[in-house]
Design a protein around this motif. Structure first.
Motif, PDB file in Angstrom:
ATOM      1  N   GLY A  39     -14.191  -3.068  -1.330  1.00  0.00           N
ATOM      2  CA  GLY A  39     -14.033  -4.281  -0.529  1.00  0.00           C
ATOM      3  C   GLY A  39     -12.577  -4.664  -0.350  1.00  0.00           C
ATOM      4  N   LYS A  40     -11.786  -4.530  -1.421  1.00  0.00           N
ATOM      5  CA  LYS A  40     -10.361  -4.841  -1.325  1.00  0.00           C
ATOM      6  C   LYS A  40      -9.677  -3.943  -0.302  1.00  0.00           C
ATOM      7  N   VAL A  41     -10.008  -2.664  -0.336  1.00  0.00           N
ATOM      8  CA  VAL A  41      -9.385  -1.707   0.580  1.00  0.00           C
ATOM      9  C   VAL A  41      -9.840  -1.944   2.015  1.00  0.00           C
ATOM     10  N   SER A  42     -11.117  -2.158   2.212  1.00  0.00           N
ATOM     11  CA  SER A  42     -11.652  -2.213   3.574  1.00  0.00           C
ATOM     12  C   SER A  42     -11.258  -3.480   4.323  1.00  0.00           C
ATOM     13  N   LYS A  43     -10.794  -4.517   3.643  1.00  0.00           N
ATOM     14  CA  LYS A  43     -10.407  -5.759   4.309  1.00  0.00           C
ATOM     15  C   LYS A  43      -8.982  -5.737   4.839  1.00  0.00           C
ATOM     16  N   LEU A  44      -8.201  -4.741   4.443  1.00  0.00           N
ATOM     17  CA  LEU A  44      -6.781  -4.718   4.788  1.00  0.00           C
ATOM     18  C   LEU A  44      -6.470  -3.705   5.879  1.00  0.00           C
ATOM     19  N   PHE A 102      -3.950  -0.758   7.533  1.00  0.00           N
ATOM     20  CA  PHE A 102      -3.391   0.424   6.880  1.00  0.00           C
ATOM     21  C   PHE A 102      -2.059   0.108   6.205  1.00  0.00           C
ATOM     22  N   SER A 103      -1.180  -0.645   6.866  1.00  0.00           N
ATOM     23  CA  SER A 103       0.129  -0.950   6.258  1.00  0.00           C
ATOM     24  C   SER A 103      -0.028  -1.837   5.028  1.00  0.00           C
ATOM     25  N   GLU A 104      -0.974  -2.770   5.062  1.00  0.00           N
ATOM     26  CA  GLU A 104      -1.232  -3.603   3.883  1.00  0.00           C
ATOM     27  C   GLU A 104      -1.808  -2.760   2.745  1.00  0.00           C
ATOM     28  N   ARG A 105      -2.657  -1.814   3.094  1.00  0.00           N
ATOM     29  CA  ARG A 105      -3.254  -0.946   2.075  1.00  0.00           C
ATOM     30  C   ARG A 105      -2.187  -0.170   1.320  1.00  0.00           C
ATOM     31  N   THR A 106      -1.239   0.389   2.037  1.00  0.00           N
ATOM     32  CA  THR A 106      -0.230   1.236   1.392  1.00  0.00           C
ATOM     33  C   THR A 106       0.691   0.433   0.478  1.00  0.00           C
ATOM     34  N   ARG A 107       0.831  -0.854   0.722  1.00  0.00           N
ATOM     35  CA  ARG A 107       1.726  -1.658  -0.104  1.00  0.00           C
ATOM     36  C   ARG A 107       1.051  -2.290  -1.311  1.00  0.00           C
ATOM     37  N   HIS A 108      -0.199  -2.723  -1.169  1.00  0.00           N
ATOM     38  CA  HIS A 108      -0.768  -3.608  -2.173  1.00  0.00           C
ATOM     39  C   HIS A 108      -1.981  -3.087  -2.934  1.00  0.00           C
ATOM     40  N   VAL A 109      -2.607  -2.044  -2.476  1.00  0.00           N
ATOM     41  CA  VAL A 109      -3.919  -1.703  -3.008  1.00  0.00           C
ATOM     42  C   VAL A 109      -3.885  -0.435  -3.868  1.00  0.00           C
ATOM     43  N   LEU A 110      -4.764  -0.388  -4.833  1.00  0.00           N
ATOM     44  CA  LEU A 110      -5.003   0.756  -5.717  1.00  0.00           C
ATOM     45  C   LEU A 110      -3.761   1.232  -6.485  1.00  0.00           C
ATOM     46  N   PRO A 111      -3.098   0.347  -7.224  1.00  0.00           N
ATOM     47  CA  PRO A 111      -1.901   0.773  -7.962  1.00  0.00           C
ATOM     48  C   PRO A 111      -2.200   1.790  -9.063  1.00  0.00           C
ATOM     49  N   PHE A 135      -0.318  10.863  -2.160  1.00  0.00           N
ATOM     50  CA  PHE A 135      -1.065  11.658  -1.178  1.00  0.00           C
ATOM     51  C   PHE A 135      -2.553  11.334  -1.215  1.00  0.00           C
ATOM     52  N   LEU A 136      -3.150  11.337  -2.415  1.00  0.00           N
ATOM     53  CA  LEU A 136      -4.578  11.022  -2.528  1.00  0.00           C
ATOM     54  C   LEU A 136      -4.860   9.611  -2.025  1.00  0.00           C
ATOM     55  N   VAL A 137      -3.986   8.680  -2.356  1.00  0.00           N
ATOM     56  CA  VAL A 137      -4.188   7.297  -1.916  1.00  0.00           C
ATOM     57  C   VAL A 137      -4.157   7.214  -0.393  1.00  0.00           C
ATOM     58  N   ARG A 138      -3.223   7.894   0.250  1.00  0.00           N
ATOM     59  CA  ARG A 138      -3.147   7.865   1.719  1.00  0.00           C
ATOM     60  C   ARG A 138      -4.386   8.500   2.359  1.00  0.00           C
TER      61      ARG A 138
END
Length: 171
Positions: free
Chosen positions: A121-126, A128-137, A146-149
């Protein structure tokens, strides 16, 4: 161990968890969540031997809806405890309920990445640019960027929240 007195006034040891036989221990495990089974198995050698048994973890996996992914005639199947671990969320280690296929159309076991509903849910609400900065640390730290992207590209993007253009009425 705790000491108690019997009817005659003599000291009697109360049974500890270590003296339980394996059947009682398995029955206790039937009522525990997987996290507590893992913690209990770390308390003694007997508990580890009994609680790491395949039938205990098979029941846990069946209750969670996890299945063997790669059982073949030549390689056999994985131990059920490993099946459980492979289905934990890649980010928070909660029970993964969403499997994201990294390879498009194939269902190879190594291409499925489990995520729990909260992390998904956290990932799907953002965006792409927000995902790369804030999600799944944690995932970024453990598995690399690479896997995260790749994971981000497989999760659906939210619908555009942009302003609606006003169409001028022609007179």
């Amino acid at each position: 161990r705790r000491m108690t007195q019997d009817e005659g006034g003599g000291a009697v040891r109360s049974p500890s968890l270590a003296t339980f036989n394996s059947e009682i221990l398995c029955e206790i495990a039937r009522h525990l969540p997987a996290k507590h089974i893992a913690l209990l198995s770390a308390t003694s050698r007997q508990h580890k031997q009994v609680l790491n048994a395949d039938d205990v973890w098979k029941r846990v996996c069946e209750e969670a809806g996890f299945k063997q992914r790669s059982a073949t005639r030549t390689r056999g199947s994985k131990p059920w405890k490993e099946v459980y671990k492979a289905n934990l969320c890649i980010e928070c280690s909660g029970e993964g309920r969403v499997n994201i296929n990294l390879n498009g159309g194939t269902d190879l076991p190594n291409d499925l990445v489990p995520m729990c509903f909260t992390c998904f849910g956290k990932v799907s609400k953002l965006t792409f640019s927000e995902r790369t900065r804030h999600v799944l640390p944690r995932t970024r730290e453990k598995h690399g960027k690479f896997l995260v992207r790749v994971l981000f590209t497989k999760v659906p993007m939210p619908k555009c929240k942009g302003k609606k253009k006003k169409v001028a009425a022609s007179r």
